[in-house]
Design a protein around this motif. Structure first.
Motif, PDB file in Angstrom:
ATOM      1  N   HIS A 289      21.158   1.688  -9.089  1.00 48.51           N
ATOM      2  CA  HIS A 289      21.930   0.557  -8.808  1.00 48.51           C
ATOM      3  C   HIS A 289      21.673  -0.244  -7.603  1.00 48.51           C
ATOM      4  O   HIS A 289      21.296  -1.338  -7.823  1.00 48.51           O
ATOM      5  CB  HIS A 289      23.497   1.091  -8.775  1.00 48.51           C
ATOM      6  CG  HIS A 289      24.077   1.366 -10.100  1.00 48.51           C
ATOM      7  ND1 HIS A 289      24.071   0.560 -11.170  1.00 48.51           N
ATOM      8  CD2 HIS A 289      25.027   2.328 -10.279  1.00 48.51           C
ATOM      9  CE1 HIS A 289      24.661   0.888 -12.087  1.00 48.51           C
ATOM     10  NE2 HIS A 289      25.103   2.315 -11.795  1.00 48.51           N
TER      11      HIS A 289
ATOM     12  N   GLN B 172      24.313  -8.731 -10.310  1.00 52.64           N
ATOM     13  CA  GLN B 172      24.469  -7.861  -8.953  1.00 52.64           C
ATOM     14  C   GLN B 172      25.938  -7.331  -8.852  1.00 52.64           C
ATOM     15  O   GLN B 172      25.970  -6.288  -8.476  1.00 52.64           O
ATOM     16  CB  GLN B 172      24.272  -8.815  -7.711  1.00 52.64           C
ATOM     17  CG  GLN B 172      22.916  -9.633  -7.388  1.00 52.64           C
ATOM     18  CD  GLN B 172      23.015 -10.631  -6.326  1.00 52.64           C
ATOM     19  OE1 GLN B 172      23.979 -10.544  -5.482  1.00 52.64           O
ATOM     20  NE2 GLN B 172      22.152 -11.338  -6.727  1.00 52.64           N
TER      21      GLN B 172
ATOM     22  N   ASP C 107      18.251  -1.959  -8.313  1.00 49.36           N
ATOM     23  CA  ASP C 107      18.440  -3.177  -9.105  1.00 49.36           C
ATOM     24  C   ASP C 107      19.125  -4.350  -8.411  1.00 49.36           C
ATOM     25  O   ASP C 107      18.691  -5.471  -8.693  1.00 49.36           O
ATOM     26  CB  ASP C 107      19.315  -2.727 -10.275  1.00 49.36           C
ATOM     27  CG  ASP C 107      18.573  -1.650 -11.527  1.00 49.36           C
ATOM     28  OD1 ASP C 107      17.485  -1.490 -10.931  1.00 49.36           O
ATOM     29  OD2 ASP C 107      19.126  -1.044 -12.047  1.00 49.36           O
ATOM     30  N   LEU C 108      20.183  -4.123  -7.806  1.00 46.17           N
ATOM     31  CA  LEU C 108      20.874  -5.020  -7.005  1.00 46.17           C
ATOM     32  C   LEU C 108      19.972  -5.527  -5.940  1.00 46.17           C
ATOM     33  O   LEU C 108      19.881  -7.254  -6.056  1.00 46.17           O
ATOM     34  CB  LEU C 108      21.980  -4.427  -6.202  1.00 46.17           C
ATOM     35  CG  LEU C 108      22.986  -5.159  -5.151  1.00 46.17           C
ATOM     36  CD1 LEU C 108      24.067  -6.027  -6.251  1.00 46.17           C
ATOM     37  CD2 LEU C 108      23.642  -4.372  -4.189  1.00 46.17           C
TER      38      LEU C 108
ATOM     39  N   SER D 270      29.532  -0.777 -10.116  1.00 43.70           N
ATOM     40  CA  SER D 270      29.283   0.443 -10.594  1.00 43.70           C
ATOM     41  C   SER D 270      28.983   1.420  -9.624  1.00 43.70           C
ATOM     42  O   SER D 270      29.428   2.825  -9.440  1.00 43.70           O
ATOM     43  CB  SER D 270      28.046   0.372 -11.398  1.00 43.70           C
ATOM     44  OG  SER D 270      28.213  -0.492 -12.583  1.00 43.70           O
TER      45      SER D 270
ATOM     46  N   TYR E 105      26.833   2.867 -17.676  1.00 50.68           N
ATOM     47  CA  TYR E 105      27.272   3.300 -16.213  1.00 50.68           C
ATOM     48  C   TYR E 105      28.407   4.017 -16.058  1.00 50.68           C
ATOM     49  O   TYR E 105      29.305   3.673 -16.558  1.00 50.68           O
ATOM     50  CB  TYR E 105      27.049   2.030 -15.324  1.00 50.68           C
ATOM     51  CG  TYR E 105      25.979   1.040 -15.625  1.00 50.68           C
ATOM     52  CD1 TYR E 105      24.772   1.718 -15.555  1.00 50.68           C
ATOM     53  CD2 TYR E 105      25.968  -0.373 -15.345  1.00 50.68           C
ATOM     54  CE1 TYR E 105      23.263   0.857 -15.490  1.00 50.68           C
ATOM     55  CE2 TYR E 105      24.819  -1.019 -15.252  1.00 50.68           C
ATOM     56  CZ  TYR E 105      23.483  -0.257 -15.535  1.00 50.68           C
ATOM     57  OH  TYR E 105      22.477  -1.001 -15.422  1.00 50.68           O
TER      58      TYR E 105
ATOM     59  N   HIS F 109      26.271  -4.187 -10.603  1.00 51.92           N
ATOM     60  CA  HIS F 109      25.442  -3.019  -9.988  1.00 51.92           C
ATOM     61  C   HIS F 109      26.569  -2.525  -8.921  1.00 51.92           C
ATOM     62  O   HIS F 109      26.689  -1.638  -8.602  1.00 51.92           O
ATOM     63  CB  HIS F 109      24.162  -3.409  -9.641  1.00 51.92           C
ATOM     64  CG  HIS F 109      23.133  -3.552 -10.657  1.00 51.92           C
ATOM     65  ND1 HIS F 109      22.914  -2.264 -11.519  1.00 51.92           N
ATOM     66  CD2 HIS F 109      22.558  -4.475 -11.296  1.00 51.92           C
ATOM     67  CE1 HIS F 109      22.194  -2.741 -12.374  1.00 51.92           C
ATOM     68  NE2 HIS F 109      21.806  -3.937 -12.523  1.00 51.92           N
ATOM     69  N   HIS F 110      26.800  -3.731  -8.080  1.00 52.06           N
ATOM     70  CA  HIS F 110      27.871  -3.392  -7.002  1.00 52.06           C
ATOM     71  C   HIS F 110      29.162  -2.591  -7.340  1.00 52.06           C
ATOM     72  O   HIS F 110      29.249  -1.626  -6.677  1.00 52.06           O
ATOM     73  CB  HIS F 110      27.947  -4.534  -6.175  1.00 52.06           C
ATOM     74  CG  HIS F 110      29.087  -4.533  -5.267  1.00 52.06           C
ATOM     75  ND1 HIS F 110      29.021  -3.666  -4.062  1.00 52.06           N
ATOM     76  CD2 HIS F 110      30.557  -4.806  -5.307  1.00 52.06           C
ATOM     77  CE1 HIS F 110      30.132  -3.777  -3.425  1.00 52.06           C
ATOM     78  NE2 HIS F 110      31.065  -4.147  -4.203  1.00 52.06           N
TER      79      HIS F 110
END
Lengths: 199, 232
Positions: free
Chosen positions: A40, A69, A43-44, A75, A3, A72-73
């Protein structure tokens, strides 16, 4: 692919570039990073749904999906910062360019800009021009402290008979040399049509 | 001239009266050039200087037409050129600060009131134009909770994306007064800089008249705004 590796390319482009110089707008990398952001987010959201379906409290449960989560947040936020830093710094270079060249984007720079950037350049140069007409003062001249009211210049570009701000006219043939009022010559020097001769 | 005009004693008044407007402009220009943040616009001073420039221009023109000694005329011209440079440069430095920190200044009432009428107009345009540009090219393409131009995401601090001037930068300064009780390292203004271990110096710092100091802008900011410290 890890990422955030694409986003950092954008920032590196700014950081490694020569100061004040624009590189061609990296539209490919740029849209790849945007796409990564959407991924992202998807996915989150699916992780949130997964937790909800398992009957867990999304706010308080600290299981692996919670930390997923978070990754992802973070990133996404990092990508956003990189995208914004890229655009913001380019916008800054564009604003400095307005001070140097006025309202016309030089051709070799034109092709390095995105559509929105061209628009921004135009808008900002209008704003600056409009400010100057409001204060009734041209600010793009007198960029360096004056030493002598008159300077010696050589004409680099054939301009023919030209009327100067001080009401005189002069014949600016290519390679001709003149002794001019600094304020008269400044505009042509910044446009690259004249050069100052220093002894 | 709000920053320099509210001087208290008659000494200051006399010192001020003995300075010409061009000298005052030069000092305002130097302050603006050295300070990291935007200072109060010297509207009355600028108005007077512009009137004087016009007068000088007329004088030079008159001299030229009536065939005055060219050397004398060029001396007048040189003086005029210098004043005009100062004026333009002063306005330019301010505009460049506005361009650089537009969102911060625009959102901070205290800073916004320091701008001239034209600068206020300019900053509004600047903010709209840049915001439109950034929204079009970046923000509108991000997920909706990440679209703010001021904050990274809805759960972040309200203005963590806004560029602000670095107030703890070092400046060179001198004062005509005796200034005491200057806190050199205070982290008490609600902006912890991460190094919680940094303790304020035990002794408050004092500035003596006509001595050159090299200190953080933040520590003397108040005195700069009051016109009690000259920056170099």
């Amino acid at each position: 692919m890890m990422y955030g590796t694409k986003a950092i390319q954008l920032v590196k482009e700014i950081a490694n570039g020569e100061k004040g110089q624009l590189t061609p707008f990296s539209s490919d990398v740029f849209s790849e990073v945007i796409a990564e952001c959407s991924q992202h987010f998807a996915d989150l959201r699916s992780l949130i749904r997964k937790m909800q379906e398992a009957g867990l409290d999304v706010e308080t449960s600290k299981n692996e999906d919670h930390y997923g989560q978070l990754i992802h947040h973070l990133s996404l936020v990092r990508n956003k910062r990189c995208l914004m830093a890229y655009m913001y710094n380019r916008a800054e270079i564009l604003r400095n360019l307005v001070w140097k060249v006025g309202s016309e984007i030089p051709e070799e720079i034109q092709e390095k800009l995105s559509h929105s950037e061209k628009e921004y350049f135009k808008k900002h140069s209008e704003a600056l021009k409009s400010y100057m007409s409001r204060v009734v003062l041209e600010l793009a001249v007198d960029m360096v402290p004056p030493k002598d009211p008159y300077i010696k210049v050589r004409v680099l570009d054939d301009m023919g008979e030209v009327e100067l701000p001080s009401d005189n006219t002069a014949n600016f043939a290519r390679h001709s040399m003149h002794f001019l009022k600094r304020t008269d010559a400044e505009k042509y020097i910044s446009l690259g049509k004249m050069e100052e001769l220093t002894s | 001239m709000a920053s320099a005009s509210d001087l208290g004693s008659t000494d200051d008044y006399e010192a001020l009266m003995s300075m010409t407007d061009v000298e005052l402009l030069k000092s305002a220009w130097r302050q603006e050039k050295a300070a990291p943040e935007i200072l109060q616009f010297e509207s009355r001073l600028i108005k007077r200087v512009r009137e004087q420039i016009q007068l000088m221009e007329e004088t030079v023109e008159e001299f030229t037409e009536s065939g005055f000694d060219p050397l004398t005329v060029s001396l007048y011209q040189m003086d005029l050129d210098r004043t005009q440079f100062l004026l333009r440069s002063y306005l330019r430095i301010r505009l460049q600060k506005i361009e650089k920190y537009m969102f911060h200044i625009f959102a901070t009432a205290e800073l916004l009131t320091r701008l001239s009428k034209e600068e206020k107009w300019f900053i509004e345009r600047c903010c709209v134009d840049l915001q439109t540009h950034l929204e079009k090219s970046v923000l509108s393409q991000l997920p909706y909770t990440y679209q703010s131009i001021f904050q990274q995401s809805v759960i972040n601090d309200e203005t963590d994306m806004v560029a602000k001037p670095q107030l703890d930068t070092f400046i060179v300064c001198k004062t005509k007064y005796y200034l005491g009780h200057i806190q050199l390292e205070d982290n008490a203004d609600g902006e912890p800089d991460g190094s919680g271990s940094q303790k304020p110096l035990e002794e408050p710092f004092e500035m003596e008249p006509n001595v050159l100091y090299f200190v953080r802008y933040k520590a003397v900011k108040k005195f700069v705004e009051e016109g009690k410290i000259d920056l170099y």
